[in-house]
Enzyme design. Structure first.
Site, PDB file in Angstrom:
ATOM      1  N   ARG A 139      27.576  28.446   5.979  1.00  0.00           N
ATOM      2  CA  ARG A 139      26.743  29.680   5.744  1.00  0.00           C
ATOM      3  C   ARG A 139      27.181  30.987   6.179  1.00  0.00           C
ATOM      4  NH1 ARG A 139      24.851  33.294   5.000  1.00  0.00           N
ATOM      5  NH2 ARG A 139      22.838  33.989   4.845  1.00  0.00           N
ATOM      6  N   TYR A 140      27.919  31.041   7.452  1.00  0.00           N
ATOM      7  CA  TYR A 140      28.486  32.096   8.203  1.00  0.00           C
ATOM      8  C   TYR A 140      29.896  32.376   7.925  1.00  0.00           C
ATOM      9  CZ  TYR A 140      23.505  31.930  10.211  1.00  0.00           C
ATOM     10  OH  TYR A 140      22.289  32.133  10.390  1.00  0.00           O
ATOM     11  N   ARG A 143      32.086  30.185  11.048  1.00  0.00           N
ATOM     12  CA  ARG A 143      31.644  28.896  11.612  1.00  0.00           C
ATOM     13  C   ARG A 143      30.894  28.127  10.814  1.00  0.00           C
ATOM     14  NH1 ARG A 143      29.031  33.567  12.622  1.00  0.00           N
ATOM     15  NH2 ARG A 143      26.781  33.449  12.677  1.00  0.00           N
ATOM     16  N   CYS A 152      17.673  10.631  14.509  1.00  0.00           N
ATOM     17  CA  CYS A 152      17.495  10.863  15.844  1.00  0.00           C
ATOM     18  C   CYS A 152      16.727  10.077  16.662  1.00  0.00           C
ATOM     19  CB  CYS A 152      16.501  12.217  15.700  1.00  0.00           C
ATOM     20  SG  CYS A 152      17.025  13.375  14.625  1.00  0.00           S
ATOM     21  N   CYS A 156      10.661  15.101  15.181  1.00  0.00           N
ATOM     22  CA  CYS A 156       9.640  15.804  15.399  1.00  0.00           C
ATOM     23  C   CYS A 156       8.906  16.247  14.086  1.00  0.00           C
ATOM     24  CB  CYS A 156      10.562  17.239  15.972  1.00  0.00           C
ATOM     25  SG  CYS A 156      11.857  16.826  17.113  1.00  0.00           S
ATOM     26  N   CYS A 159      10.324  19.453  11.764  1.00  0.00           N
ATOM     27  CA  CYS A 159      11.886  19.056  11.604  1.00  0.00           C
ATOM     28  C   CYS A 159      12.164  20.115  10.194  1.00  0.00           C
ATOM     29  CB  CYS A 159      12.468  17.872  11.635  1.00  0.00           C
ATOM     30  SG  CYS A 159      14.099  17.969  11.312  1.00  0.00           S
ATOM     31  N   ARG A 161      15.033  19.775   8.755  1.00  0.00           N
ATOM     32  CA  ARG A 161      15.737  18.968   8.053  1.00  0.00           C
ATOM     33  C   ARG A 161      14.943  17.608   7.741  1.00  0.00           C
ATOM     34  NH1 ARG A 161      20.822  20.008  11.677  1.00  0.00           N
ATOM     35  NH2 ARG A 161      20.652  22.178  10.958  1.00  0.00           N
ATOM     36  N   ASP A 320      10.260  27.046  10.724  1.00  0.00           N
ATOM     37  CA  ASP A 320      10.640  27.314   9.354  1.00  0.00           C
ATOM     38  C   ASP A 320       9.534  26.859   8.232  1.00  0.00           C
ATOM     39  OD1 ASP A 320      13.386  28.387   9.799  1.00  0.00           O
ATOM     40  OD2 ASP A 320      14.018  26.195  10.090  1.00  0.00           O
ATOM     41  N   ASP A 357      14.902  32.235  10.747  1.00  0.00           N
ATOM     42  CA  ASP A 357      15.793  31.917   9.616  1.00  0.00           C
ATOM     43  C   ASP A 357      15.295  32.286   8.396  1.00  0.00           C
ATOM     44  OD1 ASP A 357      18.363  30.521   9.292  1.00  0.00           O
ATOM     45  OD2 ASP A 357      17.575  29.448  10.890  1.00  0.00           O
ATOM     46  N   LYS A 364      20.042  33.687  10.233  1.00  0.00           N
ATOM     47  CA  LYS A 364      19.258  33.998  11.330  1.00  0.00           C
ATOM     48  C   LYS A 364      18.915  35.499  11.447  1.00  0.00           C
ATOM     49  CE  LYS A 364      20.495  30.011  14.173  1.00  0.00           C
ATOM     50  NZ  LYS A 364      21.519  29.911  13.205  1.00  0.00           N
TER      51      LYS A 364
HETATM   52  S1  SF4 Z   1      14.317  18.765  15.301  1.00  0.00           S
HETATM   53 FE1  SF4 Z   1      14.799  17.388  13.616  1.00  0.00          FE
HETATM   54  S2  SF4 Z   1      17.082  16.855  13.852  1.00  0.00           S
HETATM   55 FE2  SF4 Z   1      16.259  17.881  15.677  1.00  0.00          FE
HETATM   56  S3  SF4 Z   1      15.776  16.117  17.073  1.00  0.00           S
HETATM   57 FE3  SF4 Z   1      13.658  16.581  15.984  1.00  0.00          FE
HETATM   58  S4  SF4 Z   1      13.713  15.643  14.136  1.00  0.00           S
HETATM   59 FE4  SF4 Z   1      15.865  15.419  14.977  1.00  0.00          FE
END
Ligand code: SF4
Length: 414
Positions: A139-140, A143, A152, A156, A159, A161, A320, A357, A364
């Site tokens: 994206r940048y 990097r 994971c 979360c 998340c 993603r 996000d 973001d 960002k």
């Molecule tokens: S934010 Fe998403 S990628 Fe990061 S630890 Fe939590 S569930 Fe996993």
């Protein structure tokens, strides 16, 4: 004492009450809780923790009979959006008697996750559209984000993603390491590689060492980073052997992810200490979350406690626009108010950069309270953290002044 350029005062921001702040900064063990009869060698084994995660409604109800109807319905549906998984260690940080427990809000699915607004997205950072090969986001300019897994230790609920991690939506993520590495090798402008996912520290030491070695063998890769929430969810994974392996790949930085001071337990402090002793610079990324950390005292305690764990607060992210996250998103306004109460009121090292973001893939964008009040022909007018106003003499084109500024400007505070 104030400088001669001070021209106006505003009322001072009240600092948090010291007792409340120091209470939040106490380090405590997560304890054994429901697992009090598990032998030490199992409890302290990261693989045992992973095998014994809470992953379904039946387990959750047994451990937490106080599940609300919203949580019950959310957990039933979780497997269609983002799987439920919580390590026993981290589960012990949940207060079953408190519906608004900040750890509970981050971990236990709620039915509100199924309420999706038209402006929310499954890929709010536009990663898939910046992906030249599967699992690599460029994206940048200099990097890349190198996604290594979709797994994971715990998931979360906010998340960014969640389209990908845990494979609940059938995204079917298959990184192709050879192709990802070949792309990096073929692009000499890439000097920085961030390993993320999912969580790279879920890999065995051997697998991680193999990947890091291949990346280190690319001459133009100057700098390696790992983004991980493992030290918070699973501090048992931060073994001396892992730290010894990682230290071969310096400069290697680690970005951890924690959101609330309660996550920084004695176990986490020790794990982070092992990483720091291996010479790994540590930064923290937090997400601003409603009823979790959208409070200046909690945020200040968290940032100060991170420094006590030898971790520099790096980014504070505006949450996000991930689909079904409205109940967890705090406002930009509250984020700015928190930043206002951090800057100047505590150590500069404890102040993260607050970023949004840009939705859709703009990258960002730092957002900050306004400290430059005006730029005149012969001065820049600024305010400090106390609201006091000062002038910095300078011509509008940035050149030094040849004569002192003549007029006194007293602008209104924004
Ligand atoms: S934010 Fe998403 S990628 Fe990061 S630890 Fe939590 S569930 Fe996993």
């Amino acid at each position: 004492m104030h400088s001669d350029n001070e021209v106006q005062s505003e009322s001072r921001q009240e600092p948090p009450a010291p007792a409340e702040l120091s209470g939040l900064k106490q380090f405590q063990s997560a304890g054994r809780g429901f697992w009090h009869d598990v032998p030490d060698h199992d409890w302290n084994d990261w693989k045992w923790q992973l095998k014994n995660r809470i992953t379904n409604l039946t387990q959750l109800q047994r451990l937490m009979p106080t599940l609300t109807p919203e949580e019950f319905a959310g957990t039933k549906l979780a497997d269609h959006k983002l799987a439920l998984a919580i390590t026993p260690y981290f589960f012990n940080l949940i207060d079953p008697a408190d519906e608004n427990c900040p750890i509970r809000r981050q971990m236990i699915p709620r039915v509100e996750e199924t309420h999706v607004a038209s402006w929310e997205m499954s890929d709010p950072c536009g990663e898939d559209s910046h992906s030249p090969v599967p699992g690599l986001v460029h994206r940048y300019p200099d990097r890349v984000l190198f996604l290594v897994t979709d797994r994971c230790a715990s998931y979360c609920r906010y998340c960014t993603r969640s389209r990908l991690v845990s494979n609940a939506t059938g995204y079917d993520f298959h990184p192709e390491f050879d192709k990802q590495i070949a792309y990096i090798a073929a692009h000499p402008e890439i000097r920085d590689v961030l390993l993320s996912g999912g969580d790279p520290l879920l890999f065995s030491d051997e697998k991680l060492e193999y990947l890091l070695s291949r990346l280190r063998a690319i001459p133009h890769v100057e700098f390696l980073r790992i983004g991980t929430r493992i030290p918070i969810f699973l501090p048992q994974r931060i073994t001396p052997e892992l730290c010894a392996m990682l230290k071969q790949f310096h400069p290697l930085f680690l970005s951890i992810h924690s959101n609330h001071p309660r996550e920084l337990t004695t176990e986490v402090r020790e794990a982070l200490g092992r990483l720091a002793d291996a010479g790994i610079p540590l930064g923290n990324q937090s997400v601003l979350l409603k009823h979790v950390n959208d409070d200046a005292t909690i945020m200040q305690a968290h940032m100060q406690k991170l420094l006590m764990c030898r971790v520099k607060p790096y980014y504070l992210y505006q949450c996000d626009l991930i689909a079904g996250s409205a109940h967890l998103r705090a406002s930009v306004r509250s984020g700015l108010e928190i930043m206002e109460k951090l800057r100047g009121h505590t150590t500069g090292y404890a102040v993260p950069t607050y970023v949004i973001d840009a939705p859709g893939g703009g990258g960002k964008v730092p957002v900050s309270p306004e400290y430059v009040l005006s730029r005149d022909a012969d001065r820049v007018v600024i305010r400090n953290y106390e609201g006091k106003i000062f002038e910095y003499p300078e011509a509008a084109d940035g050149s030094p002044l040849t004569a002192p500024p003549v007029t006194i400007v007293e602008p209104e505070l924004a």
